[in-house]
Design a protein around this motif. Structure first.
Motif, mmCIF file in Angstrom:
data_model
loop_
_atom_site.group_PDB
_atom_site.id
_atom_site.type_symbol
_atom_site.label_atom_id
_atom_site.label_comp_id
_atom_site.label_asym_id
_atom_site.label_seq_id
_atom_site.Cartn_x
_atom_site.Cartn_y
_atom_site.Cartn_z
ATOM 1 N N ILE A 540 -0.279 63.003 28.557
ATOM 2 C CA ILE A 540 0.864 63.195 27.829
ATOM 3 C C ILE A 540 0.473 62.911 26.539
ATOM 4 O O ILE A 540 0.837 63.638 25.424
ATOM 5 C CB ILE A 540 1.831 62.415 28.370
ATOM 6 C CG1 ILE A 540 2.509 62.739 29.753
ATOM 7 C CG2 ILE A 540 3.142 62.408 27.454
ATOM 8 C CD1 ILE A 540 3.536 62.178 30.321
ATOM 9 N N GLY A 541 -0.442 61.894 26.277
ATOM 10 C CA GLY A 541 -0.511 61.545 24.921
ATOM 11 C C GLY A 541 -1.558 62.461 24.265
ATOM 12 O O GLY A 541 -1.709 62.308 22.900
ATOM 13 N N ASN A 542 -2.236 63.503 24.958
ATOM 14 C CA ASN A 542 -3.160 64.124 24.480
ATOM 15 C C ASN A 542 -2.506 65.686 24.523
ATOM 16 O O ASN A 542 -3.208 66.701 24.198
ATOM 17 C CB ASN A 542 -4.364 64.333 25.403
ATOM 18 C CG ASN A 542 -5.328 63.404 24.911
ATOM 19 O OD1 ASN A 542 -6.201 63.321 23.842
ATOM 20 N ND2 ASN A 542 -5.320 62.237 25.732
ATOM 21 N N GLY A 543 -1.129 65.725 24.640
ATOM 22 C CA GLY A 543 -0.589 67.124 24.500
ATOM 23 C C GLY A 543 -0.641 67.846 25.656
ATOM 24 O O GLY A 543 -0.012 68.945 25.708
ATOM 25 N N VAL A 544 -0.732 67.492 26.967
ATOM 26 C CA VAL A 544 -0.497 68.107 28.040
ATOM 27 C C VAL A 544 0.667 68.132 28.304
ATOM 28 O O VAL A 544 1.490 66.981 28.460
ATOM 29 C CB VAL A 544 -1.701 67.589 29.124
ATOM 30 C CG1 VAL A 544 -1.183 68.124 30.390
ATOM 31 C CG2 VAL A 544 -2.881 67.475 28.896
ATOM 32 N N SER A 545 1.289 69.113 28.967
ATOM 33 C CA SER A 545 2.806 69.102 29.249
ATOM 34 C C SER A 545 2.999 68.343 30.564
ATOM 35 O O SER A 545 2.376 68.363 31.372
ATOM 36 C CB SER A 545 3.246 70.595 29.359
ATOM 37 O OG SER A 545 2.581 70.993 30.616
ATOM 38 N N GLU A 546 4.357 67.974 30.373
ATOM 39 C CA GLU A 546 4.714 66.903 31.663
ATOM 40 C C GLU A 546 4.537 67.677 32.972
ATOM 41 O O GLU A 546 4.008 67.244 34.000
ATOM 42 C CB GLU A 546 6.071 66.541 31.509
ATOM 43 C CG GLU A 546 6.138 65.531 30.338
ATOM 44 C CD GLU A 546 7.862 64.749 30.285
ATOM 45 O OE1 GLU A 546 8.461 65.053 31.369
ATOM 46 O OE2 GLU A 546 7.932 64.024 29.490
#
Length: 580
Positions: A540-546
């Motif tokens: 999540i911190g690297n921009g991957v969607s939930e």
């Protein structure tokens, strides 16, 4: 050469052999342990094969079974529950004793023409029921905490209390009246001892047990448990009360202790074998010569006595508000005469108050009532179930009696460390009943101080789990941090409780596979869940969607747990796992 020791060893070996051979047969044909012990006693006793002729020698040892039984009863009855039962004890219990004794007195005095003293002794002696038989039958059916159990225990407690004045009455009739007219200090001693024992237990017992537990020696802890039970029994006997009453008080002292489950588990093996020995002595007391010689009279007296006692208890139970089925069950359970009748008639015969031939006849009748009680209880239960089915078919409302206290269905939480404590907090928040077990004393103390229902005990031992109510539990959650204890616990629970849900923590994937093989219902790997939570935050911190994070994590979890036994056996590597 003195062979008395060898003879005694032969008696012990024969008793054990009879237990090993006969009990499984009776369990197989669903007649229960009590009838098995009775049958073993009849076969080995002086009126059977005469393998054991000195029944009194065996009886002295067997009395310890009743002592341990009363201790376990006391430990299961917390003081608040006992206080709630006071009206039943001194209302229902006292009414049963006095009305039954008066009825039997009238039959003996007016019907059989016996003397006043003899009729009084017979009336009270036969009015007493068997604590050992009733409690064993209740425990086999899980009925101690039901209304039937509470009423039965109330009657039995009052009868146990009445034994002391009844023995004093026999002494008075035998010519000991001078002692009875002395200042009543000897009557005050038992009361003072009871108060002193309860105070000592309240203020000294837990600190003492804490020191014993701190030593880390389980043998010493077991020795202290035995010392507590037998010491309290001896003190009450010395003060003029029955040893069984002393053991009961010792149990009450421990009812609120967080060591209760471990102590109960340590006592149970002694109780089981010694109580079985007591039932054997009852079987040995059945005089078949006298039975065949006066068969009609003995059988008639036995059936009449059971019907009379059952009728009185049934009416009294209905008067205190019990329903028909519960009243009928309680009446049947208490319909026999008990072990204190043996004592009372024996003392009365030896002191000349009761004729020897009458004493032998009454002893035989008591033994036969005990023999018939399990059959009567089974018959009444079947009758009630048939009545229930018939009335349901006809659309009538019929409430079946409660054999097992289903309201007590709870989760057993084995281990109360960081994982166990969090599980407990969440169950409490959700309103789920549970009992926690842990072997670290400081942890138990801290948890109980915060209101958690946690007890000291080794959850990897089946006897501790049984003491915590495993027979009535809805499931077992294993949060122990010792893999060997977890393995042993899961295997034992699955062996003794094939249908019990077992949810357990595991060290790693291989441990998960081992636990599944041993019978675990659900396994959760410690290393996996930590890895997944950390990975979730990283992704999540690297921009991957939930949504994508959930998909990746669920795929990993599915791959990790699916066919885990097969994968471990074939040494397959799951997604992202290094092969070692």
């Amino acid at each position: 050469m003195d062979t008395s020791g060898a003879d005694y060893l032969i008696d012990v070996l024969m008793l054990l052999l009879a237990t090993v051979v006969i009990l499984p047969i009776f369990h197989k044909i669903r007649l229960g342990a009590i009838l098995g012990y009775l049958a073993a006693g009849m076969i080995l006793g002086p009126w059977g094969l005469s393998v054991i002729t000195e029944v009194e020698d065996v009886r002295h040892l067997a009395e310890f079974g009743v002592i341990f039984l009363l201790f376990v009863l006391g430990i299961e009855l917390r003081p608040d529950k006992l206080w709630e039962m006071r009206k039943l004890v001194f209302g229902l219990g006292l009414a049963q004793l006095l009305i039954t004794a008066a009825s039997l007195y009238a039959i003996a005095y007016f019907g059989f023409g016996l003397s006043h003293k003899t009729a009084v002794i017979i009336g009270f002696g036969l009015a007493l029921s068997s604590t050992a038989f009733c409690l064993q039958l209740l425990s086999e059916r899980g009925g101690i905490s039901t209304l039937m159990g509470r009423m039965s225990i109330s009657v039995l407690l009052l009868q146990d209390i009445a034994v002391v004045p009844l023995l004093a009455l026999v002494s008075y009739y035998a010519g000991g009246g001078a002692e009875m007219t002395e200042p009543g200090w000897h009557l005050l001693y038992p009361v003072l001892f009871i108060i002193g024992l309860l105070l000592a237990g309240h203020y000294l017992l837990n600190p003492l047990l804490s020191r014993i537990v701190a030593s880390g020696d389980p043998e010493v802890f077991m020795a202290v448990a035995l010392l507590l039970v037998l010491g309290a029994a001896w003190l009450m006997h010395w003060a003029g009360l029955s040893m069984a009453m002393g053991a009961f008080l010792a149990g009450i002292m421990l009812a609120e202790s967080h060591y209760r489950h471990q102590i109960e588990a340590d006592i149970l093996p002694f109780r089981g074998i010694l109580l079985g020995l007591f039932f054997m002595t009852v079987g040995m007391d059945i005089n078949f010569d006298l039975l065949w010689d006066k068969l009609g009279l003995v059988v008639g007296l036995t059936i009449a006595l059971m019907l009379l006692k059952a009728s009185i208890v049934y009416v009294l139970a209905r008067l205190v508000g019990a329903k028909h089925a519960v009243s009928l069950q309680t009446a049947t359970l208490l319909s026999q005469s008990g072990e204190f009748g043996f004592v009372l008639f024996g003392v009365a015969a030896s002191s000349g108050v009761l004729a020897t031939d009458i004493s032998h006849m009454l002893t035989l009748v008591i033994a036969l009532t005990m023999l018939l009680t399990p059959f009567a209880v089974r018959g009444v239960n079947k009758l009630i179930l048939m009545l229930s089915s018939h009335q349901q078919v006809n659309g009538e409302k019929y409430e079946q009696p409660e054999f097992i206290d289903d309201a007590q269905q709870h989760v057993i939480l084995a281990g109360f460390g960081r994982v166990g404590a969090r599980i407990a907090a969440l169950m409490h928040a959700a309103g789920v009943n549970y009992i926690g077990l842990d072997m670290r004393e400081s942890r138990v103390k801290d948890a109980r101080a915060q209101g958690f229902p946690v007890y000291f005990g080794d959850a990897s031992k089946m006897k501790v789990l049984r003491a915590a109510g495993a027979d009535r539990a809805s499931m077992i959650v294993v949060a122990l941090d010792n893999p060997q204890q977890v393995d042993r616990l899961v295997a034992q629970v699955r062996n003794f409780y094939p249908n019990m849900p077992i949810h357990t923590r595991a060290r790693d994937r291989k441990h998960c596979a081992d636990l599944v093989i041993n019978g675990a219902t659900t396994v959760v790997s410690e290393t996996l869940e930590t890895s997944l939570r950390l990975t979730e935050q990283v992704l999540i911190g690297n921009g991957v969607s939930e949504a994508e994070v959930r998909s990746v994590l669920n795929a990993f979890r599915e791959d990790y747990y699916s066919n885990v036994v097969k994968k471990v056996a074939e040494d397959q590597v799951v997604l992202g796992e290094l092969k070692h």
